[in-house]
Design an enzyme around this catalytic site. Structure first.
Site, PDB file in Angstrom:
ATOM      1  N   ASP A 160       1.055   0.963   5.509  1.00 46.77           N
ATOM      2  CA  ASP A 160       1.444  -0.529   5.740  1.00 46.77           C
ATOM      3  C   ASP A 160       2.839   0.614   7.015  1.00 46.77           C
ATOM      4  O   ASP A 160       3.364   1.400   7.179  1.00 46.77           O
ATOM      5  CB  ASP A 160       2.758  -1.477   4.562  1.00 46.77           C
ATOM      6  CG  ASP A 160       3.237  -2.354   5.530  1.00 46.77           C
ATOM      7  OD1 ASP A 160       1.810  -3.641   6.123  1.00 46.77           O
ATOM      8  OD2 ASP A 160       4.554  -2.676   5.781  1.00 46.77           O
ATOM      9  N   GLU A 181      -2.195   1.364   8.889  1.00 49.89           N
ATOM     10  CA  GLU A 181      -2.247   0.524   9.838  1.00 49.89           C
ATOM     11  C   GLU A 181      -1.334   0.939  11.228  1.00 49.89           C
ATOM     12  O   GLU A 181      -0.016   0.697  11.045  1.00 49.89           O
ATOM     13  CB  GLU A 181      -0.890  -0.898   9.110  1.00 49.89           C
ATOM     14  CG  GLU A 181      -1.129  -2.498  10.111  1.00 49.89           C
ATOM     15  CD  GLU A 181       0.214  -3.176   9.452  1.00 49.89           C
ATOM     16  OE1 GLU A 181       0.153  -4.095   9.927  1.00 49.89           O
ATOM     17  OE2 GLU A 181       0.523  -2.598   8.452  1.00 49.89           O
TER      18      GLU A 181
END
Length: 712
Positions: free
Chosen positions: A354, A390
């Site tokens: 993330d 990401e």
């Protein structure tokens, strides 16, 4: 419990955390700036403090100790002594009991209370004023975990990226309303590995489950205050602990870990990989006005990136108040230790990071050659797992799509927006030309074709957990997030979407048929594009979040998959269509080609291609090869591509993919030879249908058709 010894012996400086060994327990914790760290032991309930021991050290920044005759099950916390000098970045407060960052087991029921804050709330000096109230009775505590001598991770399938079809899924959301999973297993790790779940994954054809965060997390104070929760889990506190909220026996950390391991082993036994979404970019301690739970109290100046102009303040590159300082060698070690734990002890097959640019941030911004990436890529344990980024964070210079090193795969949001706008057409309010779709369909070579990167580095998707579901993006013209309690300010604004005449659900058969047709075209584009496809769980059967494009706090029917809707005939047919697409991708090597396509150069008597290479050419519907003028003609949107390859002396069958986003059927010229329909996203031509020996084929409106020919 045995009588506690009077003294704590010197321990080993590694591994970090608490570990049973040699008739006792070793403790090791890092702090560059603490003057002293105490080990505080508690009774089994974590209520009564039994004893405190000063740890030895520091030695190279590590405090350590060995407690003879101690055993697994021992409950403990830490207290760090040092200066409370926010202007220097230091926030030590010995009144605060701290959780061991490397805790393998966490006990206690956390509640937000003022005592958890190291500074005095409401004081005129704000976060610069120390709060001396003791929080030990309220704090989460670590428990020494038993060494697991019975579990050996079941070897996963070890798929190459070219073989992968990712399926992003929430552990609870998948099974919470699944009628085929027993009520007592719904919403749990065991539920995700239930035979009914396995049957769904296998029938669909996905290979790799990408689980939303499963590490121990806390709900943010604002959510807890209004009785809501962080359903997605992007607020990790325990980086070595599976979240108990997703387990059957939530009050027993050992049972939680065992259930997680069984889930992974069962999925592996059925040929499925497990990738974890991990959050090493921030913690629940938030910004400088946040609580002191663990990292901040142990060494705020080392664990977090601080504002160089005012070290009393955190750099907020995540939108969550703080940013983990992964550039620090000990924090790099911590992240790598955590990753290895999930591979070696829990058996997982990879990670999706993330806000991944945080991992590569130095004092000079993002660096694809940052020390963390170097350490990660050479690690022998992590060398065998999938690494997915990401590739953006919330800070300056945070958009880094295409810039991650080595074998990293990356979420490609340009693919998402391009495919949406192309098939939604003018209804989306945005125009996308043929050139942009062609670029994204062939793995975004403008982003990934450099160094030694392969097309599979592009993780293609149309919908994921944050944003509209596939069904919602053809049913709503804007977000409907009022239920989140933020007056519809949260979530992405101006997300490409269209309602085709009615906002939300409708009984209008014509509109519903159009929405379904566009969904089918988008799904076909996703699954058949070069790169690595990723589906969002529920998109295979029209799951809706009622127009909410940021359902992070919707631990309810909005956030859970609606299996009852998926049982409707149209949606069962759509799910079968998705499975057919995945099967086609698996059966056609040209559709999962993991080398960059070469320009078509016809050679008399063969393909002119080296073994294993494939060529691709783009054509107008008339059959003429696309020119520069055609690529820039924004009045025309239909076009086709032909793929030709050779894996030996004999050429492979050609594939022709015809894209028609227009509102009417379009005639496409066919190359010489006999062709059959491999798939038609509109459903008007049955798969396997042999076309007569004609010069053209009518491709239905808003459809992608794939034709196969045995003639080179």
């Amino acid at each position: 419990m045995k009588r506690l010894p009077d003294t704590l012996q010197e321990g080993r400086h590694e591994p970090m955390g608490s570990h049973a060994r040699d008739g006792g327990v070793n403790f090791a914790v890092f702090s560059d700036h603490a003057q002293r760290i105490e080990l505080c032991l508690f009774d089994a309930d974590g209520v009564r403090e039994l004893r405190r021991y000063p740890l030895h050290g520091p030695h190279d920044g590590v405090f350590h100790g060995f407690l003879l005759d101690a055993s697994p099950g021992l409950v403990y916390g830490l207290r760090a002594h040092g200066p409370y000098a926010p202007e220097q970045g230091h926030r030590f407060n010995r009144a605060k009991l701290l959780l061991d960052p490397a805790a393998r087991e966490i006990v206690g029921a956390f509640r937000w209370r003022e005592e958890h804050y190291g500074h005095t709330l409401g004081h005129p000096d704000g976060h610069r004023s120390l709060d001396a109230r003791d929080n030990a009775a309220l704090a989460l505590k670590a428990r020494v975990a038993p060494p697991d001598t019975h579990f050996a991770p079941h070897g996963g399938p070890r798929l190459s990226p070219a073989q992968m079809v990712l399926y992003e899924v929430h552990v609870k959301g998948f099974s919470q309303q699944h009628p085929g999973i027993p009520a007592e297993l719904r919403g749990t790790y065991a539920g995700l590995a239930h035979p009914a779940a396995l049957a769904h994954f296998k029938a669909l054809g996905v290979t790799t489950l990408s689980l939303l965060p499963v590490q121990y997390h806390l709900d943010e104070p604002a959510l807890a205050a209004r009785g809501a929760s962080n359903y997605w889990g992007y607020n990790t506190l325990g980086f070595f602990c599976p979240d108990p909220g997703l387990a059957q026996r939530r009050d027993d950390p050992s049972a939680v870990a065992a259930e997680f391991r069984r889930m992974v082993a069962t999925l592996h036994a059925h040929g499925l990989e497990v990738v974890l979404d991990v959050v090493y970019n921030h913690t629940p301690e938030a910004g400088e006005t946040g609580p002191t739970l663990s990292f901040r109290g142990l060494d705020n100046a080392s664990w977090y990136r601080l504002d160089p102009e005012d070290r009393s303040r955190c750099e907020n590159l995540t939108g969550c108040g703080n940013t983990v300082n992964v550039a620090h060698p000990r924090i790099t070690q911590f992240v790598l230790d955590s990753l290895r734990y999930w591979v070696q002890e829990m058996g997982v097959d990879g990670f999706r990071f993330d806000l991944a640019p945080v991992l590569g941030r130095t004092r000079h911004g993002f660096d694809s050659h940052a020390a963390f990436f170097t350490a990660l890529r050479q690690d022998p344990v992590l060398a065998r797992v999938h690494l997915i980024a990401e590739p953006w964070d919330a800070g300056y210079d945070g958009y880094q799509v295409g810039r991650f090193p080595g074998r990293f795969m990356e979420w490609n949001d340009k693919f998402r927006d391009t495919v949406r706008c192309y098939w939604l057409g003018p209804e989306s309010g945005k125009s996308v030309g043929r050139g942009e779709l062609a670029r994204r369909f062939t793995a975004s070579s403008d982003l990934f074709h450099h160094g030694q990167r392969r097309p599979s580095a592009s993780v293609n998707f149309i919908a994921v957990h944050d944003g509209f579901t596939l069904a919602d993006l053809v049913s709503y013209s804007g977000k409907h997030n009022l239920a989140n309690g933020e007056n519809n300010r949260d979530g992405r604004d101006h997300e490409p979407c269209a309602n085709f005449g009615v906002e939300g659900p409708t009984d209008d058969d014509e509109i519903n048929a159009l929405r379904l047709r566009v969904r089918r075209a988008m799904m076909a584009t996703l699954v058949l594009a070069q790169g690595t496809p990723m589906l969002c769980a529920g998109d295979e059967f029209g799951n809706s979040q009622q127009g909410n494009n940021n359902a992070y706090c919707q631990n309810n029917r909005v956030g859970w998959l609606d299996w009852a809707h998926g049982a409707q005939p149209d949606e069962r047919a759509f799910q079968a269509f998705v499975a057919e697409l995945i099967a086609l991708r698996r059966s056609e090597p040209a559709l999962r080609h993991d080398r960059w396509f070469r320009p078509a150069t016809p050679v008399r008597g063969g393909t002119g291609l080296p073994s294993g290479e494939r060529s691709l050419s783009w054509h107008t519907p008339s059959g003429r090869e696309m020119t520069v003028a055609d690529w820039h003609d924004n009045t025309q949107h239909a076009f086709s591509c032909q793929i030709l390859g050779s894996t030996s002396d004999a050429p492979e069958p050609r594939l022709l993919l015809a894209f028609n986003p227009e509102t009417e059927a379009t005639a496409f010229a066919l190359p010489p030879g006999l062709w059959q329909v491999a798939i038609d996203s509109s459903g008007e031509h049955a798969s396997g249908t042999a076309l007569p020996a004609v010069a053209t084929v009518d491709v239905p409106a808003r459809a992608l058709m794939v034709l196969r020919s045995a003639v080179p």
